[in-house]
Write a protein that holds these residues in place. Structure first.
Motif, PDB file in Angstrom:
ATOM      1  N   THR A 176       0.838  -1.206   0.000  1.00  0.00           N
ATOM      2  CA  THR A 176       0.000   0.000   0.000  1.00  0.00           C
ATOM      3  C   THR A 176       0.873   1.257   0.000  1.00  0.00           C
ATOM      4  N   TYR A 177       0.288   2.304  -0.545  1.00  0.00           N
ATOM      5  CA  TYR A 177       0.944   3.618  -0.516  1.00  0.00           C
ATOM      6  C   TYR A 177      -0.068   4.655  -0.067  1.00  0.00           C
ATOM      7  N   SER A 178       0.301   5.398   0.978  1.00  0.00           N
ATOM      8  CA  SER A 178      -0.560   6.457   1.501  1.00  0.00           C
ATOM      9  C   SER A 178       0.006   7.820   1.077  1.00  0.00           C
ATOM     10  N   PHE A 179      -0.798   8.586   0.372  1.00  0.00           N
ATOM     11  CA  PHE A 179      -0.351   9.897  -0.076  1.00  0.00           C
ATOM     12  C   PHE A 179      -0.179  10.832   1.123  1.00  0.00           C
ATOM     13  N   PRO A 180       0.799  11.709   1.078  1.00  0.00           N
ATOM     14  CA  PRO A 180       1.020  12.643   2.197  1.00  0.00           C
ATOM     15  C   PRO A 180      -0.228  13.472   2.498  1.00  0.00           C
ATOM     16  N   LYS A 181      -0.499  13.663   3.776  1.00  0.00           N
ATOM     17  CA  LYS A 181      -1.684  14.417   4.187  1.00  0.00           C
ATOM     18  C   LYS A 181      -1.623  15.865   3.709  1.00  0.00           C
ATOM     19  N   ALA A 182      -0.412  16.373   3.533  1.00  0.00           N
ATOM     20  CA  ALA A 182      -0.275  17.768   3.119  1.00  0.00           C
ATOM     21  C   ALA A 182      -0.885  18.026   1.751  1.00  0.00           C
ATOM     22  N   LEU A 183      -1.049  17.011   0.948  1.00  0.00           N
ATOM     23  CA  LEU A 183      -1.613  17.175  -0.394  1.00  0.00           C
ATOM     24  C   LEU A 183      -3.084  17.562  -0.352  1.00  0.00           C
ATOM     25  N   PHE A 184      -3.757  17.257   0.758  1.00  0.00           N
ATOM     26  CA  PHE A 184      -5.205  17.423   0.791  1.00  0.00           C
ATOM     27  C   PHE A 184      -5.646  18.668   1.560  1.00  0.00           C
ATOM     28  N   GLY A 185      -4.740  19.274   2.296  1.00  0.00           N
ATOM     29  CA  GLY A 185      -5.080  20.508   3.009  1.00  0.00           C
ATOM     30  C   GLY A 185      -6.328  20.360   3.859  1.00  0.00           C
ATOM     31  N   ASN A 186      -7.222  21.359   3.718  1.00  0.00           N
ATOM     32  CA  ASN A 186      -8.477  21.335   4.478  1.00  0.00           C
ATOM     33  C   ASN A 186      -9.658  20.920   3.616  1.00  0.00           C
ATOM     34  N   LYS A 215      -9.527  13.660   3.251  1.00  0.00           N
ATOM     35  CA  LYS A 215      -8.466  13.760   4.251  1.00  0.00           C
ATOM     36  C   LYS A 215      -7.261  12.882   3.918  1.00  0.00           C
ATOM     37  N   GLY A 216      -7.452  11.877   3.051  1.00  0.00           N
ATOM     38  CA  GLY A 216      -6.346  10.995   2.712  1.00  0.00           C
ATOM     39  C   GLY A 216      -6.754   9.984   1.663  1.00  0.00           C
ATOM     40  N   ILE A 217      -5.786   9.517   0.891  1.00  0.00           N
ATOM     41  CA  ILE A 217      -6.016   8.487  -0.128  1.00  0.00           C
ATOM     42  C   ILE A 217      -4.917   7.436  -0.009  1.00  0.00           C
ATOM     43  N   GLU A 218      -5.340   6.207  -0.085  1.00  0.00           N
ATOM     44  CA  GLU A 218      -4.410   5.074  -0.019  1.00  0.00           C
ATOM     45  C   GLU A 218      -4.697   4.136  -1.184  1.00  0.00           C
ATOM     46  N   ILE A 219      -3.668   3.793  -1.935  1.00  0.00           N
ATOM     47  CA  ILE A 219      -3.821   2.827  -3.024  1.00  0.00           C
ATOM     48  C   ILE A 219      -2.992   1.596  -2.675  1.00  0.00           C
ATOM     49  N   GLY A 220      -3.403   0.466  -3.194  1.00  0.00           N
ATOM     50  CA  GLY A 220      -2.677  -0.757  -2.854  1.00  0.00           C
ATOM     51  C   GLY A 220      -2.927  -1.894  -3.807  1.00  0.00           C
ATOM     52  N   ALA A 221      -2.093  -2.914  -3.681  1.00  0.00           N
ATOM     53  CA  ALA A 221      -2.243  -4.164  -4.422  1.00  0.00           C
ATOM     54  C   ALA A 221      -2.152  -5.307  -3.422  1.00  0.00           C
ATOM     55  N   PHE A 222      -2.857  -6.393  -3.694  1.00  0.00           N
ATOM     56  CA  PHE A 222      -2.844  -7.523  -2.777  1.00  0.00           C
ATOM     57  C   PHE A 222      -2.808  -8.836  -3.561  1.00  0.00           C
ATOM     58  N   GLY A 223      -2.318  -9.859  -2.895  1.00  0.00           N
ATOM     59  CA  GLY A 223      -2.306 -11.205  -3.450  1.00  0.00           C
ATOM     60  C   GLY A 223      -2.660 -12.203  -2.360  1.00  0.00           C
ATOM     61  N   ARG A 224      -3.389 -13.249  -2.719  1.00  0.00           N
ATOM     62  CA  ARG A 224      -3.798 -14.277  -1.765  1.00  0.00           C
ATOM     63  C   ARG A 224      -3.373 -15.656  -2.286  1.00  0.00           C
ATOM     64  N   ASN A 225      -2.821 -16.477  -1.385  1.00  0.00           N
ATOM     65  CA  ASN A 225      -2.414 -17.853  -1.726  1.00  0.00           C
ATOM     66  C   ASN A 225      -1.471 -17.876  -2.925  1.00  0.00           C
ATOM     67  N   LEU A 226      -0.409 -17.114  -2.836  1.00  0.00           N
ATOM     68  CA  LEU A 226       0.506 -16.987  -3.966  1.00  0.00           C
ATOM     69  C   LEU A 226       1.513 -18.130  -4.055  1.00  0.00           C
ATOM     70  N   LEU A 227       1.943 -18.678  -2.911  1.00  0.00           N
ATOM     71  CA  LEU A 227       2.956 -19.726  -2.916  1.00  0.00           C
ATOM     72  C   LEU A 227       2.567 -20.835  -1.945  1.00  0.00           C
ATOM     73  N   LEU A 228       2.905 -22.077  -2.319  1.00  0.00           N
ATOM     74  CA  LEU A 228       2.662 -23.233  -1.451  1.00  0.00           C
ATOM     75  C   LEU A 228       3.843 -24.183  -1.557  1.00  0.00           C
ATOM     76  N   PHE A 229       4.432 -24.510  -0.402  1.00  0.00           N
ATOM     77  CA  PHE A 229       5.524 -25.480  -0.338  1.00  0.00           C
ATOM     78  C   PHE A 229       5.043 -26.658   0.509  1.00  0.00           C
TER      79      PHE A 229
END
Length: 232
Positions: A164-174, A178-192
């Motif tokens: 995930t990446y959270s944009f700095p709060k200063a970008l949004f002022g008043n 109040k904030g934006i977070e973008i992300g990528a996820f993966g589930r069950n990617l590897l099995l040994f």
């Protein structure tokens, strides 16, 4: 009794035994634990034996989170040590001659064990689909002697990864946002795992107390995605 395959393969609740131990067919053994070989040169089958235990020695989850400024990486290693699973898929396919172990048809083998008189077995026999792989299974429907299809259910799997990446709060002022977070996820990617089936986590009865039965199950779903979160 717990859900199973009737008298063919049955997890049970038995005083003095762990929860859901497997009862089924296996090989007759002497007091020293050696397999007993019959007059025909093949191991002697015995029914109603404890042949496995689905309960693991331990379960362990390791969650790590690494962050730098607005970037965060989180991942979970899921570890299971011990416990058994019955590979019913392999059992049935072996019975009809569709697994690699049946490539031994037509070859000679001396089964390791002792004769009824206690002497070491030295008799060579020919493995055929009729007198070994198939006939051995027809005695219990289509699943064969269950003991030979009990496998270790240990695993190490990468259960999930989140970046995930959270944009700095200063970008949004008043402003409204109040904030934006973008992300990528993966589930069950590897099995040994040493399990020869698709996944030792498979359970024929789902969330039932009867565990450790893999019978033509599907592997866990592997998923990858993106997400966007906004705070107001």
């Amino acid at each position: 009794m717990l859900p199973g395959f009737g008298t063919i393969f049955q997890p049970r609740l038995v005083p003095g035994q762990q929860f859901g131990v497997f009862y089924g067919s296996g090989w007759q053994r002497n007091e020293q634990g050696s397999v007993v070989i019959g007059d025909n040169g093949f191991p002697i089958r015995q029914d109603n034996l404890v042949i496995g235990n689905p309960n693991p020695d331990f379960l362990l989850g390791i969650r790590n989170t690494i962050s730098y400024k607005g970037l965060a990486l989180s991942f979970l290693w899921d570890i299971r040590q011990g416990g058994d699973v019955w590979n019913g898929t392999e059992a049935v396919l072996t019975n009809i001659g569709m697994t690699t172990r049946t490539l031994a048809r037509g070859t000679e083998q001396v089964f390791e064990g002792v004769r009824l008189d206690g002497s070491p077995n030295t008799q060579a026999v020919t493995l055929t689909q009729v007198n070994w792989f198939q006939a051995n299974g027809r005695a219990t429907g289509a699943a064969g002697v269950h003991e030979q299809f009990i496998e270790d259910a240990s695993w190490v799997r990468l259960r999930d990864v989140n970046l995930t990446y959270s944009f700095p709060k200063a970008l949004f002022g008043n402003g409204l946002i109040k904030g934006i977070e973008i992300g990528a996820f993966g589930r069950n990617l590897l099995l040994f795992t040493r399990y020869s089936g698709v996944d030792p986590e498979n359970s024929f009865y789902g969330l039932s107390p009867a565990q450790g039965l893999d019978y033509f199950g599907n592997p866990n779903t592997r998923s990858i995605g993106l997400n966007l979160n906004a705070r107001f």
